[in-house]
Design a protein around this motif. Structure first.
Motif, PDB file in Angstrom:
ATOM      1  N   SER A 178      -9.200   2.178  -4.064  1.00 13.07           N
ATOM      2  CA  SER A 178      -8.041   2.702  -4.796  1.00 13.07           C
ATOM      3  C   SER A 178      -8.035   2.222  -6.241  1.00 13.07           C
ATOM      4  N   ARG A 179      -8.698   1.102  -6.492  1.00 13.97           N
ATOM      5  CA  ARG A 179      -8.781   0.554  -7.847  1.00 13.97           C
ATOM      6  C   ARG A 179     -10.045   1.004  -8.569  1.00 13.97           C
TER       7      ARG A 179
ATOM      8  N   GLY B 261       2.101   2.057  -3.323  1.00 14.34           N
ATOM      9  CA  GLY B 261       1.077   2.220  -4.342  1.00 14.34           C
ATOM     10  C   GLY B 261       0.771   0.979  -5.151  1.00 14.34           C
TER      11      GLY B 261
ATOM     12  N   THR C  77       0.831  -1.206   0.000  1.00 17.17           N
ATOM     13  CA  THR C  77       0.000   0.000   0.000  1.00 17.17           C
ATOM     14  C   THR C  77       0.862   1.252   0.000  1.00 17.17           C
TER      15      THR C  77
ATOM     16  N   PHE D 206      -1.471  -1.436  -5.192  1.00 12.56           N
ATOM     17  CA  PHE D 206      -2.752  -1.815  -4.610  1.00 12.56           C
ATOM     18  C   PHE D 206      -3.213  -3.196  -5.057  1.00 12.56           C
TER      19      PHE D 206
ATOM     20  N   GLN E 180     -10.338  -0.093   1.396  1.00  9.85           N
ATOM     21  CA  GLN E 180      -9.391   0.894   0.877  1.00  9.85           C
ATOM     22  C   GLN E 180      -8.753   0.410  -0.426  1.00  9.85           C
ATOM     23  N   ALA E 181      -8.377  -0.859  -0.469  1.00  8.27           N
ATOM     24  CA  ALA E 181      -7.736  -1.395  -1.670  1.00  8.27           C
ATOM     25  C   ALA E 181      -8.703  -1.395  -2.851  1.00  8.27           C
TER      26      ALA E 181
END
Length: 88
Positions: A76-77, A38, A35, A40, A72-73
């Motif tokens: 982020s995508r 970056g 993380t 992810f 969160q992951a």
């Protein structure tokens, strides 16, 4: 710096094989490292592995942390539905 940390984490994962508690700690470390740089996709894959281990352990606090990380992951995508589902 992160490359060396990831290499050590991979070594720790090999050492922790067979001990779910240790393996969980190593996977959390690897996920956090991914993380921070970056990556992810790697973080998501690791969190999915961690989720399986945590579900087997029955630790509700750790499970909540994993679900937050998954949310969160996914976010982020750009995977909004998956992020919302993980946080529910």
């Amino acid at each position: 710096m992160f490359d060396a940390a990831r290499q050590r984490a991979a070594e720790a994962e090999t050492i922790a094989a067979g001990d779910d508690s240790l393996l969980n700690m190593v996977l959390v470390l690897e996920s956090e490292l991914a993380t921070k740089i970056g990556d992810f996709a790697s973080s998501l894959a690791l969190l999915e592995r961690i989720q399986h281990l945590v579900e087997l352990s029955g630790d509700k606090v750790e499970h909540h942390k994993v679900l937050c990380g998954l949310a969160q992951a996914y976010a982020s995508r750009g995977e909004r539905k998956a992020a919302v589902a993980a946080s529910s």
